[in-house]
Design a protein around this motif. Sequence first.
Motif, PDB file in Angstrom:
ATOM      1  N   GLY A   1      34.414  51.504   6.648  1.00 35.01           N
ATOM      2  CA  GLY A   1      35.519  52.428   6.797  1.00 35.01           C
ATOM      3  C   GLY A   1      36.055  52.929   5.478  1.00 35.01           C
ATOM      4  O   GLY A   1      36.905  53.820   5.445  1.00 35.01           O
ATOM      5  N   HIS A   2      35.565  52.361   4.370  1.00 40.89           N
ATOM      6  CA  HIS A   2      36.048  52.756   3.046  1.00 40.89           C
ATOM      7  C   HIS A   2      34.962  53.443   2.214  1.00 40.89           C
ATOM      8  O   HIS A   2      35.258  54.331   1.419  1.00 40.89           O
ATOM      9  N   ASP A   3      33.708  53.025   2.405  1.00 42.23           N
ATOM     10  CA  ASP A   3      32.619  53.608   1.627  1.00 42.23           C
ATOM     11  C   ASP A   3      32.102  54.872   2.298  1.00 42.23           C
ATOM     12  O   ASP A   3      32.252  55.053   3.511  1.00 42.23           O
ATOM     13  N   PRO A   4      31.478  55.773   1.526  1.00 41.57           N
ATOM     14  CA  PRO A   4      30.904  56.986   2.130  1.00 41.57           C
ATOM     15  C   PRO A   4      29.938  56.639   3.261  1.00 41.57           C
ATOM     16  O   PRO A   4      29.067  55.782   3.111  1.00 41.57           O
ATOM     17  N   ALA A   5      30.090  57.320   4.404  1.00 43.09           N
ATOM     18  CA  ALA A   5      29.315  56.979   5.594  1.00 43.09           C
ATOM     19  C   ALA A   5      27.822  57.170   5.380  1.00 43.09           C
ATOM     20  O   ALA A   5      27.007  56.421   5.931  1.00 43.09           O
ATOM     21  N   GLU A   6      27.439  58.168   4.584  1.00 47.61           N
ATOM     22  CA  GLU A   6      26.012  58.444   4.402  1.00 47.61           C
ATOM     23  C   GLU A   6      25.305  57.349   3.609  1.00 47.61           C
ATOM     24  O   GLU A   6      24.067  57.243   3.646  1.00 47.61           O
TER      25      GLU A   6
ATOM     26  N   GLN B   1      26.807  51.344  10.954  1.00 42.45           N
ATOM     27  CA  GLN B   1      27.974  52.220  10.955  1.00 42.45           C
ATOM     28  C   GLN B   1      29.041  51.573  11.830  1.00 42.45           C
ATOM     29  O   GLN B   1      28.749  51.076  12.917  1.00 42.45           O
ATOM     30  N   THR B   2      30.276  51.589  11.368  1.00 43.54           N
ATOM     31  CA  THR B   2      31.346  50.932  12.104  1.00 43.54           C
ATOM     32  C   THR B   2      32.281  51.943  12.766  1.00 43.54           C
ATOM     33  O   THR B   2      32.299  53.120  12.403  1.00 43.54           O
ATOM     34  N   ALA B   3      33.033  51.455  13.749  1.00 44.49           N
ATOM     35  CA  ALA B   3      34.111  52.205  14.407  1.00 44.49           C
ATOM     36  C   ALA B   3      33.653  53.583  14.891  1.00 44.49           C
ATOM     37  O   ALA B   3      34.289  54.600  14.616  1.00 44.49           O
ATOM     38  N   VAL B   4      32.568  53.604  15.644  1.00 41.09           N
ATOM     39  CA  VAL B   4      32.063  54.866  16.191  1.00 41.09           C
ATOM     40  C   VAL B   4      32.727  55.102  17.544  1.00 41.09           C
ATOM     41  O   VAL B   4      32.533  54.312  18.483  1.00 41.09           O
ATOM     42  N   PRO B   5      33.529  56.148  17.683  1.00 44.06           N
ATOM     43  CA  PRO B   5      34.256  56.356  18.939  1.00 44.06           C
ATOM     44  C   PRO B   5      33.337  56.761  20.085  1.00 44.06           C
ATOM     45  O   PRO B   5      32.403  57.531  19.904  1.00 44.06           O
ATOM     46  N   TRP B   6      33.610  56.186  21.243  1.00 45.25           N
ATOM     47  CA  TRP B   6      32.940  56.546  22.495  1.00 45.25           C
ATOM     48  C   TRP B   6      31.427  56.316  22.457  1.00 45.25           C
ATOM     49  O   TRP B   6      30.688  56.867  23.285  1.00 45.25           O
ATOM     50  N   ALA B   7      30.942  55.501  21.537  1.00 39.38           N
ATOM     51  CA  ALA B   7      29.490  55.344  21.373  1.00 39.38           C
ATOM     52  C   ALA B   7      28.835  54.736  22.611  1.00 39.38           C
ATOM     53  O   ALA B   7      27.683  55.060  22.930  1.00 39.38           O
ATOM     54  N   HIS B   8      29.538  53.850  23.308  1.00 35.89           N
ATOM     55  CA  HIS B   8      28.948  53.192  24.476  1.00 35.89           C
ATOM     56  C   HIS B   8      28.679  54.161  25.622  1.00 35.89           C
ATOM     57  O   HIS B   8      27.825  53.894  26.471  1.00 35.89           O
ATOM     58  N   THR B   9      29.397  55.273  25.659  1.00 33.23           N
ATOM     59  CA  THR B   9      29.258  56.197  26.787  1.00 33.23           C
ATOM     60  C   THR B   9      28.771  57.583  26.372  1.00 33.23           C
ATOM     61  O   THR B   9      28.634  58.460  27.219  1.00 33.23           O
ATOM     62  N   ALA B  10      28.542  57.791  25.084  1.00 33.67           N
ATOM     63  CA  ALA B  10      27.959  59.052  24.614  1.00 33.67           C
ATOM     64  C   ALA B  10      26.450  59.032  24.845  1.00 33.67           C
ATOM     65  O   ALA B  10      25.832  57.972  24.981  1.00 33.67           O
ATOM     66  N   ASP B  11      25.857  60.202  24.882  1.00 32.30           N
ATOM     67  CA  ASP B  11      24.405  60.304  25.057  1.00 32.30           C
ATOM     68  C   ASP B  11      23.672  60.377  23.723  1.00 32.30           C
ATOM     69  O   ASP B  11      22.573  59.844  23.580  1.00 32.30           O
ATOM     70  N   TRP B  12      24.287  61.068  22.746  1.00 32.54           N
ATOM     71  CA  TRP B  12      23.685  61.216  21.424  1.00 32.54           C
ATOM     72  C   TRP B  12      24.738  60.927  20.354  1.00 32.54           C
ATOM     73  O   TRP B  12      25.913  61.256  20.535  1.00 32.54           O
ATOM     74  N   ILE B  13      24.289  60.332  19.253  1.00 28.09           N
ATOM     75  CA  ILE B  13      25.193  59.965  18.161  1.00 28.09           C
ATOM     76  C   ILE B  13      24.684  60.596  16.875  1.00 28.09           C
ATOM     77  O   ILE B  13      23.510  60.427  16.508  1.00 28.09           O
ATOM     78  N   ALA B  14      25.551  61.333  16.195  1.00 32.01           N
ATOM     79  CA  ALA B  14      25.209  61.898  14.884  1.00 32.01           C
ATOM     80  C   ALA B  14      25.437  60.822  13.834  1.00 32.01           C
ATOM     81  O   ALA B  14      26.567  60.348  13.662  1.00 32.01           O
ATOM     82  N   VAL B  15      24.380  60.431  13.140  1.00 34.52           N
ATOM     83  CA  VAL B  15      24.442  59.329  12.169  1.00 34.52           C
ATOM     84  C   VAL B  15      24.115  59.857  10.778  1.00 34.52           C
ATOM     85  O   VAL B  15      22.976  60.268  10.520  1.00 34.52           O
ATOM     86  N   PRO B  16      25.061  59.864   9.851  1.00 38.01           N
ATOM     87  CA  PRO B  16      24.746  60.252   8.469  1.00 38.01           C
ATOM     88  C   PRO B  16      23.926  59.165   7.795  1.00 38.01           C
ATOM     89  O   PRO B  16      24.088  57.970   8.081  1.00 38.01           O
TER      90      PRO B  16
END
Length: 380
Positions: free
Chosen positions: A132-137, A155-170
């Motif tokens: 949550g403090h370091d650059p996500a990429e 990656q931490t604290a990803v909102p709605w990840a359990h019910t989303a279909d696709w996740i954008a990951v840097p």
Amino acid sequence: MDFTFTEEQRAAVEAARAVFADVAPDGVPSPALTPGAVADDFDRPLWARLAASDLLSLVLAEEHDGAGLDTIALCLVLREAARVLARVPLLEHCATAMTVQAHGSPELAAALLPGAGRGTLVLTAAAHGRSGHDPAELAVTARLDGETWVLEGTQTAVPWAHTADWIAVPAHTGEGEGVLALVPRTADGLALAEQVSTSGERFAELALDGVRVDRTHLIETPGAWERLRQVLTTGTCALALGLGESVLGMTSRYTSKREQFGFPVATFQAVAVQAADRYIDLRAMEVTLWQAAWRLDAATGGAGGPLPSAGDVAVAKIWASEGVRRVVQTAQHLHGGFGADTEYPLHRYHAWAKQLELQLGPAAAHEEALGDLLAAHPLA
């Protein structure tokens, strides 16, 4: 300067108000009384109404059956959503769709955008890195193996990840700027560990262990991840503004009815001055929000400025992170003990405000970033 919103933007606000009119902030158990998440999923009926009102396709181009509107329109809708604590991934979904539309391959756009506009496919984004403090990429590495990319990291604290279909990951390749991978939630090697936000929502820690992503599902365009990050940040500022305005209205109504010594406490000078200070905070949050949103859209159109758009986003973050905290703290103070009553919605707004403040980060960090930008781009 013309600060008037366009007819299309005003229409989006009216549509949003109609959709959110029946949403109750206390539609789920109180986060203060719930040991885990307040619900396993987001508000699916509300999501369906947003889709039916074409608000999920608001920022998509006409070729993708969208309205072709901009970041300002999205922020206007987010502002309305925050007034009622709408439990939907509207920000993450729309911001990710905008990025795919602007920078993704034709194959990726065709796979994601039609369903995203209809609401049958849900998108979210990982923007907080490992801690949550370091650059996500920097939290995820991406290496090319034949025609696929292999992702490793957390990656931490990803909102709605359990019910989303696709996740954008840097992620980063070790060369140049960060890249952005679109990963299906069911991908092999992707594990989700449950986390609970301060507001009681279900978040997730993503562990990527050799996750393979098709080459067409990775966005290498320079600046694509930075653009998504700035839209997510500016949208969070819009949520903070809408929440703060709702809280100040709640405080005004309460202090106008609550009497002390035979008079409404709103008539006491000390109360009026505190409320006036919070009103000034909200107006500052508002003007810096629209400046940041306008700069993001203007930068896309090729318009420049004395500073990069990151400078305007930093100013908006400074005001939003500090302002929303002050608004809810003053509201709690002026409500007295009633503000802590779990039958009254103020404590829910306070929990959401704290979550938004944590997402935005401390104002001092944004002031330092702004100082670095000023040093790198001297104003003539």
